[in-house]
Design a protein around this motif. Sequence first.
Motif, PDB file in Angstrom:
ATOM      1  N   LEU A  20      33.314  16.095 -44.153  1.00  0.00           N
ATOM      2  CA  LEU A  20      33.576  17.190 -43.222  1.00  0.00           C
ATOM      3  C   LEU A  20      34.490  16.695 -42.110  1.00  0.00           C
ATOM      4  CD1 LEU A  20      29.909  18.465 -42.597  1.00  0.00           C
ATOM      5  CD2 LEU A  20      31.583  19.427 -44.206  1.00  0.00           C
ATOM      6  N   LEU A  21      35.329  17.603 -41.624  1.00  0.00           N
ATOM      7  CA  LEU A  21      36.032  17.353 -40.374  1.00  0.00           C
ATOM      8  C   LEU A  21      35.452  18.355 -39.379  1.00  0.00           C
ATOM      9  CD1 LEU A  21      38.368  15.589 -39.220  1.00  0.00           C
ATOM     10  CD2 LEU A  21      39.878  17.551 -39.581  1.00  0.00           C
ATOM     11  N   GLU A  22      34.798  17.840 -38.345  1.00  0.00           N
ATOM     12  CA  GLU A  22      34.263  18.749 -37.319  1.00  0.00           C
ATOM     13  C   GLU A  22      35.295  18.886 -36.222  1.00  0.00           C
ATOM     14  OE1 GLU A  22      30.272  18.173 -35.825  1.00  0.00           O
ATOM     15  OE2 GLU A  22      30.709  19.376 -34.042  1.00  0.00           O
ATOM     16  N   ILE A  23      35.755  20.128 -36.025  1.00  0.00           N
ATOM     17  CA  ILE A  23      36.849  20.405 -35.096  1.00  0.00           C
ATOM     18  C   ILE A  23      36.280  21.145 -33.895  1.00  0.00           C
ATOM     19  CG2 ILE A  23      39.077  21.571 -34.838  1.00  0.00           C
ATOM     20  CD1 ILE A  23      38.998  21.401 -38.119  1.00  0.00           C
ATOM     21  N   HIS A  31      36.412  14.995 -35.693  1.00  0.00           N
ATOM     22  CA  HIS A  31      35.887  13.741 -36.230  1.00  0.00           C
ATOM     23  C   HIS A  31      35.389  13.885 -37.660  1.00  0.00           C
ATOM     24  CE1 HIS A  31      32.126  15.398 -34.302  1.00  0.00           C
ATOM     25  NE2 HIS A  31      31.673  15.111 -35.513  1.00  0.00           N
ATOM     26  N   LEU A  32      35.409  12.764 -38.357  1.00  0.00           N
ATOM     27  CA  LEU A  32      34.947  12.719 -39.745  1.00  0.00           C
ATOM     28  C   LEU A  32      33.437  12.517 -39.775  1.00  0.00           C
ATOM     29  CD1 LEU A  32      37.750  10.425 -41.200  1.00  0.00           C
ATOM     30  CD2 LEU A  32      37.203  12.738 -42.035  1.00  0.00           C
ATOM     31  N   GLU A  92      32.945  25.230 -32.562  1.00  0.00           N
ATOM     32  CA  GLU A  92      32.853  24.001 -33.361  1.00  0.00           C
ATOM     33  C   GLU A  92      32.937  24.434 -34.817  1.00  0.00           C
ATOM     34  OE1 GLU A  92      29.208  21.995 -32.443  1.00  0.00           O
ATOM     35  OE2 GLU A  92      29.624  22.032 -30.294  1.00  0.00           O
ATOM     36  N   THR A  93      33.868  23.854 -35.542  1.00  0.00           N
ATOM     37  CA  THR A  93      34.053  24.249 -36.938  1.00  0.00           C
ATOM     38  C   THR A  93      33.866  23.047 -37.847  1.00  0.00           C
ATOM     39  OG1 THR A  93      35.675  25.863 -36.197  1.00  0.00           O
ATOM     40  CG2 THR A  93      35.643  25.347 -38.551  1.00  0.00           C
ATOM     41  N   HIS A  94      33.087  23.235 -38.892  1.00  0.00           N
ATOM     42  CA  HIS A  94      32.964  22.201 -39.912  1.00  0.00           C
ATOM     43  C   HIS A  94      33.832  22.604 -41.093  1.00  0.00           C
ATOM     44  CE1 HIS A  94      29.277  21.219 -37.628  1.00  0.00           C
ATOM     45  NE2 HIS A  94      29.502  19.998 -38.077  1.00  0.00           N
TER      46      HIS A  94
END
Lengths: 481, 95
Positions: free
Chosen positions: A151-154, A123-124, A10-12
Amino acid sequence: MTWETVIGLETHAQLSTAAKIFSGASTAFGAAPNSQAAAVDLALPGVLPVLNRGAVERAIRFGLAVGATIHRRSVFARKNYFYPDLPKGYQISQFEIPVVVGGSIGILSPSRGEMRVNLTRAHLEEDAGKSLHEDFHGMSGIDLNRAGTPLLEIVTEPDMRSADEAVAYARALHALVRWIGICDGNMQEGSFRCDANVSVRRTGATTLGTRCEIKNLNSFRFMQEAIDHEVRRQIELIEDGGTVVQETRLYDPDRRETRSMRSKEDAQDYRYFPDPDLPPLMIDEAWIDRVRGEMPELPEAMQARWRTAYALPAADAQALTASRELAAYFEVAARTAGGEARIVANWVLGDLAAALNRGGVEIAHAAVSANALAGLIRRIGDGTISGRIAKDVFEAMWQGEATGDDAADVIIARKGLRQIADVGAIEKIVDDALAANAAIVAEYKAGKEKAFNSLVGKVMAASKGKANPAQVNAILKQKLG
Amino acid sequence: MALTLADVARIAHLARLDIDATEAQAVHAKLESIFALIDALDTVDTAGVEPMAHAQDTAMPLRDDVVTETDQHALFQRGAPAVTDGLYLVPRVVE
């Protein structure tokens, strides 16, 4: 007993907007505490969030770049928890309907070769503030400048099978978000933060083991170390008859180990629900089409093009697309050098990268321009200088002894480095070397093959590197034969 | 749906509400009545109905990515119980 590691990341990624996601406060890093915390960020009574178009546009760019589905309608939700750096008592995020779903990123796995890491979603959401636990008279200090930063959490599927693959994915994602200009990727400043979900299972098992989430992976090296450590810990635990407990663990780079942060028993119940302050986000086709039209050529497309046009190995193509600046440098140099693209790749990834590293210089400020490097490589190609002498010329160019596209020619002429083309002259040097090294000649004649290389070395040294090595080989063989 | 006193205690904890045993009994009774209403709603057939994300049938308004706020921390911090060097001070929290 053999074990298989399963990893999801999970990347922010902090989005590179000027203003925050729901307020008009600046997102600039390093400002005085709370000087960039507006009324919305502080959750003062009566305020309402208004979504930043720039944050949405960056999410669209990402979705297009990874071949994902961009939801035409997505919903913001409240994620409820209490912490002093979260003034509202909830974080605005997306839950059931995120803006981006699916997609994938290609990586080069050290063990499995070229593969794709599938993405679950992106998601934003808004970032929280920062808590400072240094001693403020027994209290904690709160800086809300970061509160509300977009942030975009990928999130990936559990597709990775080793720390190497996790790092390869993280590097590819890091390169991509900078490539498409949605995140500055500064890991020290926390603009790109990774958490890893790690579990192990017996090889051949089809169900997943119990996972632990490792936080605080703020460099690729820490990520590698933390995952390797965590995998060993879990295997040892199970082999000793224990069971892995689902929990969040923090990586401690000083002790090089992970330690428990909170277990599932006190896991948060976030009680997500749609945020009544924010109607659904609608993204129309025209917007997506416009963003698509503004996208640069993507790293994977560029890699494929170079592998076809220039016969570059996959690893080189990947390394050369680490950033747009590096890729542009290579492209210009390869085009100017003409037909020597693989040699250009070796130079860019070898001597040039080493020189940049030594000086801590960005490619944009390289002392040798792409055209100048191409000029040097052309002189190797046409036999003016050897590859060995070229390294000296490169060093002189790097030191600024000559600049401009013809810097290599200027230095070669000034220092008299042109290869000796005259066969007679080389024969003379070979004869002298044979006479001066009778002992080595005797060794060679006695059957010691290695002595030949030693003689080549003597001749090259006597010519000050200006003899053509292939020619020296041929003449030596002939004279000794 | 049967709600236990333990559920009440957990909900109170999540909401950071400090309620004692007597209050818990009262809250339990109130929550039970609310859950009875929810049980009634649960009997409605919602097959094929899209979950509603917002009470109004409207789309999200968007703002341009422009900084419009200035530094007002001195004003905002006038209402804070304790500040130092621009930081809000709160009871010590360490995970």
